[in-house]
Design a protein around this motif. Structure first.
Motif, PDB file in Angstrom:
ATOM      1  N   UNK A   1      15.140   3.595   5.978  1.00 57.03           N
ATOM      2  CA  UNK A   1      14.981   3.170   7.379  1.00 57.03           C
ATOM      3  C   UNK A   1      14.910   4.365   8.326  1.00 57.03           C
ATOM      4  N   UNK A   2      14.302   5.438   7.847  1.00 55.59           N
ATOM      5  CA  UNK A   2      14.022   6.583   8.715  1.00 55.59           C
ATOM      6  C   UNK A   2      15.218   7.445   9.056  1.00 55.59           C
ATOM      7  N   UNK A   3      16.121   7.659   8.086  1.00 52.33           N
ATOM      8  CA  UNK A   3      17.301   8.481   8.367  1.00 52.33           C
ATOM      9  C   UNK A   3      16.913   9.928   8.687  1.00 52.33           C
ATOM     10  N   UNK A   4      15.950  10.455   7.930  1.00 55.72           N
ATOM     11  CA  UNK A   4      15.442  11.803   8.183  1.00 55.72           C
ATOM     12  C   UNK A   4      13.914  11.765   8.232  1.00 55.72           C
ATOM     13  N   UNK A   5      13.335  12.950   8.497  1.00 55.96           N
ATOM     14  CA  UNK A   5      11.875  13.095   8.451  1.00 55.96           C
ATOM     15  C   UNK A   5      11.530  14.158   7.404  1.00 55.96           C
ATOM     16  N   UNK A   6      10.557  13.835   6.574  1.00 54.17           N
ATOM     17  CA  UNK A   6      10.086  14.742   5.531  1.00 54.17           C
ATOM     18  C   UNK A   6       8.803  15.381   6.043  1.00 54.17           C
ATOM     19  N   UNK A   7       8.803  16.707   6.155  1.00 54.60           N
ATOM     20  CA  UNK A   7       7.668  17.432   6.728  1.00 54.60           C
ATOM     21  C   UNK A   7       7.002  18.311   5.674  1.00 54.60           C
ATOM     22  N   UNK A   8       5.675  18.250   5.643  1.00 58.54           N
ATOM     23  CA  UNK A   8       4.902  19.120   4.757  1.00 58.54           C
ATOM     24  C   UNK A   8       3.975  19.953   5.638  1.00 58.54           C
TER      25      UNK A   8
ATOM     26  N   UNK B   1       9.071   9.212   6.666  1.00 57.00           N
ATOM     27  CA  UNK B   1      10.518   8.989   6.602  1.00 57.00           C
ATOM     28  C   UNK B   1      11.086   9.470   5.273  1.00 57.00           C
ATOM     29  N   UNK B   2      12.368   9.786   5.283  1.00 56.82           N
ATOM     30  CA  UNK B   2      13.054  10.222   4.065  1.00 56.82           C
ATOM     31  C   UNK B   2      14.546   9.899   4.184  1.00 56.82           C
ATOM     32  N   UNK B   3      15.226   9.563   3.067  1.00 62.00           N
ATOM     33  CA  UNK B   3      14.671   9.259   1.745  1.00 62.00           C
ATOM     34  C   UNK B   3      13.884   7.952   1.764  1.00 62.00           C
ATOM     35  N   UNK B   4      13.285   7.629   0.633  1.00 63.92           N
ATOM     36  CA  UNK B   4      12.511   6.400   0.502  1.00 63.92           C
ATOM     37  C   UNK B   4      13.410   5.191   0.742  1.00 63.92           C
ATOM     38  N   UNK B   5      12.916   4.254   1.552  1.00 59.93           N
ATOM     39  CA  UNK B   5      13.650   3.024   1.891  1.00 59.93           C
ATOM     40  C   UNK B   5      14.984   3.331   2.578  1.00 59.93           C
TER      41      UNK B   5
ATOM     42  N   UNK C   1       0.846  -1.195   0.000  1.00 63.01           N
ATOM     43  CA  UNK C   1       0.000   0.000   0.000  1.00 63.01           C
ATOM     44  C   UNK C   1       0.884   1.249   0.000  1.00 63.01           C
ATOM     45  N   UNK C   2       0.549   2.277  -0.803  1.00 63.28           N
ATOM     46  CA  UNK C   2       1.444   3.430  -0.951  1.00 63.28           C
ATOM     47  C   UNK C   2       1.530   4.345   0.263  1.00 63.28           C
ATOM     48  N   UNK C   3       0.383   4.556   0.955  1.00 63.83           N
ATOM     49  CA  UNK C   3       0.359   5.500   2.075  1.00 63.83           C
ATOM     50  C   UNK C   3       1.022   6.830   1.678  1.00 63.83           C
ATOM     51  N   UNK C   4       2.103   7.244   2.370  1.00 62.83           N
ATOM     52  CA  UNK C   4       2.750   8.534   2.066  1.00 62.83           C
ATOM     53  C   UNK C   4       3.969   8.371   1.152  1.00 62.83           C
ATOM     54  N   UNK C   5       4.017   7.289   0.379  1.00 63.52           N
ATOM     55  CA  UNK C   5       5.186   7.025  -0.473  1.00 63.52           C
ATOM     56  C   UNK C   5       5.449   8.168  -1.455  1.00 63.52           C
ATOM     57  N   UNK C   6       4.384   8.732  -2.024  1.00 64.04           N
ATOM     58  CA  UNK C   6       4.540   9.756  -3.061  1.00 64.04           C
ATOM     59  C   UNK C   6       4.478  11.177  -2.498  1.00 64.04           C
ATOM     60  N   UNK C   7       4.865  11.350  -1.258  1.00 63.63           N
ATOM     61  CA  UNK C   7       4.742  12.665  -0.614  1.00 63.63           C
ATOM     62  C   UNK C   7       5.532  13.758  -1.341  1.00 63.63           C
TER      63      UNK C   7
END
Length: 304
Positions: free
Chosen positions: A219-226, A213-217, A157-163
């Protein structure tokens, strides 16, 4: 004979396993989608019923308790918002939300519509988007910021994949049992996972902040905030490409699109490989049966 039966059953098992593996992501994604639609109808019906009965939110004790909670966490500076445990905890009863769902979120630019859960537990995050504990509950209002977290894709399931498709001016919609809320993307920023101050309430603003999480895949190195702010004007907003901000110079923006495309290609190749294996096994077994019948027929034929 037993060897032939075992070979046939083994082939059938491989075919079933291959079909299951290839269809699982799509089936799970469709299940999540259908659950979102089903819950959306529940929320829409509750909203419609409240509207028809002219039920004012001001006279709803549960709504008032949420409003007071939002006011209290702003006044105390969200002092309990500090670690992963605080993200799953709210200091008020939330029994008025069925199965911990407080509405749904719709993001057209990402082509997603998800149930919105309170408490960011692993269980809830596996089912949809979640509101972090000790942040504002999504009913709108001055001095609020509801931080909404979602997986960067989960089990098909994509969820926030395409943020990263979101740009300045894109709209985000939230609907609960009392009202429909519209927000507009204003800023995008990448921070470290422990930078909780970045998503705290901003005085005088009515906000929601999308978090993943960011970048994609990675493992949560950073956080992407909108960061999104409430839009009550209903006027058309001119969209523009977002400038991705970062916490400091140690963080550089890494686009996730190449990794997402790579993953999609791998999935397609894997799908074709599984399909090839299924076709090969089917034809192999069919050939075996035809060959067996041919030998049996020749054996039973009279010799002249």
């Amino acid at each position: 004979m037993l060897k032939k039966v075992f070979r046939f059953l083994f082939s059938v098992c491989l075919i079933v396993l291959g079909i299951g593996m290839s269809l699982y992501p799509a089936v799970r994604s469709e299940k999540i989608h259908m659950e979102a639609i089903s819950y959306q109808k529940e929320v829409d019906n509750a909203y419609k019923q409240n509207k028809e009965q002219k039920k004012k939110k001001e006279s709803d004790p549960f709504y008032q308790s949420i409003k007071k909670y939002n006011e209290d966490i702003y006044k105390n500076g969200q002092k309990d918002f500090k670690d992963a445990f605080s993200y799953t905890w709210f200091p008020i009863p939330l029994n008025g939300f069925k199965e911990e769902r407080c509405g749904y979120i719709k993001i057209p630019a990402m082509d997603v519509q998800l149930p919105l859960y309170v408490r960011a537990t692993k269980k809830n995050m596996a089912k949809g988007a979640t509101v972090l504990g000790n942040t504002s509950l999504p009913i709108g209002g001055n001095n609020t910021n509801s931080v909404i977290a979602g997986h960067r894709g989960y089990q098909g399931s994509p969820y926030f994949r395409e943020i990263e498709k979101l740009q300045i001016g894109d709209k985000v919609y939230i609907k609960n049992q009392w009202e429909k809320l519209t927000y507009i993307v204003k800023r995008i920023k990448i921070v470290y996972p422990n930078d909780s101050d970045e998503v705290k309430i901003q005085p005088g603003k009515d906000m929601v902040t999308l978090l993943t999480c960011h970048p994609y895949r990675s493992h949560g190195r950073y956080r992407y905030l909108v960061f999104c702010e409430r839009d009550t004007s209903k006027k058309a907003v001119k969209k523009k490409k977002a400038v991705i901000e970062t916490k400091d110079k140690t963080i550089t923006y890494e686009p996730s699109e190449p990794e997402i495309k790579k993953e999609n290609i791998i999935k397609q190749i894997a799908g074709f490989f599984i399909l090839f294996c299924i076709i090969f096994l089917l034809f192999n077994n069919l050939f075996f049966l035809i060959k067996r019948q041919f030998y049996k027929k020749n054996k039973d034929s009279p010799n002249f």
